[in-house]
Design an enzyme around this catalytic site. Structure first.
Site, PDB file in Angstrom:
ATOM      1  N   LYS A  48       0.456   3.203  -3.079  1.00 15.21           N
ATOM      2  CA  LYS A  48      -0.701   4.075  -3.276  1.00 15.21           C
ATOM      3  C   LYS A  48      -0.307   5.551  -3.239  1.00 15.21           C
ATOM      4  CE  LYS A  48      -3.736   0.659  -1.069  1.00 15.21           C
ATOM      5  NZ  LYS A  48      -4.518   0.324   0.137  1.00 15.21           N
ATOM      6  N   TYR A  80      -4.129   3.509   7.984  1.00 21.71           N
ATOM      7  CA  TYR A  80      -5.469   2.949   8.115  1.00 21.71           C
ATOM      8  C   TYR A  80      -6.126   3.448   9.401  1.00 21.71           C
ATOM      9  CZ  TYR A  80      -3.156   0.014   4.667  1.00 21.71           C
ATOM     10  OH  TYR A  80      -2.426  -0.426   3.595  1.00 21.71           O
ATOM     11  N   TYR A 107      -3.832  -2.352 -10.297  1.00 23.76           N
ATOM     12  CA  TYR A 107      -3.756  -2.252  -8.837  1.00 23.76           C
ATOM     13  C   TYR A 107      -2.901  -3.363  -8.236  1.00 23.76           C
ATOM     14  CZ  TYR A 107      -5.229  -2.228  -3.968  1.00 23.76           C
ATOM     15  OH  TYR A 107      -5.234  -2.211  -2.603  1.00 23.76           O
ATOM     16  N   VAL A 131       1.224  -3.706   3.898  1.00 25.01           N
ATOM     17  CA  VAL A 131       1.188  -4.993   4.585  1.00 25.01           C
ATOM     18  C   VAL A 131       2.405  -5.863   4.261  1.00 25.01           C
ATOM     19  CG1 VAL A 131      -1.313  -5.002   4.820  1.00 25.01           C
ATOM     20  CG2 VAL A 131      -0.254  -6.097   2.817  1.00 25.01           C
ATOM     21  N   SER A 174       0.801  -1.232   0.000  1.00 28.00           N
ATOM     22  CA  SER A 174       0.000   0.000   0.000  1.00 28.00           C
ATOM     23  C   SER A 174       0.831   1.279   0.000  1.00 28.00           C
ATOM     24  CB  SER A 174      -0.963   0.012   1.192  1.00 28.00           C
ATOM     25  OG  SER A 174      -2.021  -0.884   0.977  1.00 28.00           O
TER      26      SER A 174
END
Length: 317
Positions: free
Chosen positions: A66, A242, A190, A260, A63
């Site tokens: 991102k 998060y 993705y 992760v 992530s």
């Protein structure tokens, strides 16, 4: 300030930790990563990168990718992106479908999975998946000044095999009109983006543009403006870890983005970019020891944007 001594001390402290968290075994390829690995890299705006531990071993940034994808999407469509993705903390798991349903297919922010899938859709629109992916990979290579940054095909295949929840999120957003390209093509971008592999050294170097008002080391770059760099940092502070983002801001106090794969990229505006990695995760999906390492770093350097940390007392409020 002796950053090398600080980094070495952090590695020594992390080596003695017995509770190292658990690997992200729901992605089969990540289940095999050695829990004993730990690395840290500190990249000042000017000067050499300081490393310690396993800082040159590539890992799946997941992530954290991102952040780079969002940088490109904002360059491509500007503020119109916020018509399709929010800017608020989620307060729920990064792959929650309940919140997405309640908000009619508009993800709460670009760092949770549905928000990042919308960003992938923006990058893909009117192009082929390999073109969109090459943009993200190319940015990571350019910012890290290292052409060896790569997509781990085994991790990408593992994510594709086990990505049914992300397919559900994408199909729901498609049904609500918030994806414009075919779901399978968006998810191809993705999944492969999340499988980009970088070392702590490469990642910390790549993050320098966010602590240097949008400009990477070595010259100007039109990818991000100073104002946009500030906004990216603010999103990292409020949404980057998060539903543990508030706790990270409370304990440590710098913009950061986790993945992760066990990596955490932290930004100290005007000072340095820092990457730490240990594959064991806590219950929120963030690297347990990487977060501890940032707390040790901020305490040793005083780099929190809210002021220096002090040694813990018996009673705190």
């Amino acid at each position: 300030m002796d950053l090398q001594a600080i980094a070495n001390d952090i590695v020594s402290r992390m080596e003695s930790e017995s509770d190292r968290g658990k690997v992200a075994n729901y992605i089969p390829e990540l289940a095999h990563v050695d829990l004993n690995k730990f690395g840290i890299a500190i990249a000042p705006i000017e000067g050499e990168v300081v490393t310690a531990g396993d800082a040159d071993i590539p890992f799946s940034i997941q992530s954290i990718s991102k952040l780079f994808a969002l940088t490109l999407a904002l360059k491509r469509v500007g503020a119109t992106l916020w018509q399709r993705v929010g800017r608020e903390p989620s307060g729920t798991a990064f792959n929650s479908i309940i919140q997405l349903e309640n908000e009619r297919g508009i993800p709460r922010n670009p760092f949770i999975n549905p928000g990042a899938i919308v960003v992938s859709d923006v990058l893909l629109e009117g192009r082929q998946p390999d073109e969109a992916l090459e943009d993200v990979l190319g940015l990571c290579r350019r910012l890290s000044n290292d052409e060896t940054v790569y997509v781990d095909d085994k991790v990408a295949a593992s994510e594709t095999l086990t990505g049914d929840r992300n397919r559900a999120l994408a199909n729901f957003m498609k049904a609500e009109g918030n994806l414009r390209e075919p779901v399978d093509r968006v998810l191809e971008v993705y999944f492969q983006q999340c499988a980009i592999a970088m070392s702590c050294r490469q990642l910390a170097t790549a993050g320098r543009y966010l602590c240097a008002a949008g400009q990477p080391a070595g010259g100007e770059d039109s990818t991000v403006t100073p104002e946009r760099a500030r906004r990216l940092n603010s999103l990292m502070m409020t949404c980057g870890l998060y539903d543990a983002s508030g706790e990270f801001a409370f304990r440590i106090g710098i913009p950061a983005k986790s993945g992760v794969g066990g990596g955490v990229l932290g930004i100290i505006p005007g000072v340095a970019s820092v990457a730490a990695w240990c594959p064991g995760l806590d219950r929120n999906g963030n690297s347990r020891l990487a977060i501890e390492a940032f707390e040790e770093l901020v305490r040793a350097t005083g780099w929190s944007v809210f002021g220096p940390l002090v040694p813990p007392r018996r009673s705190q409020t």
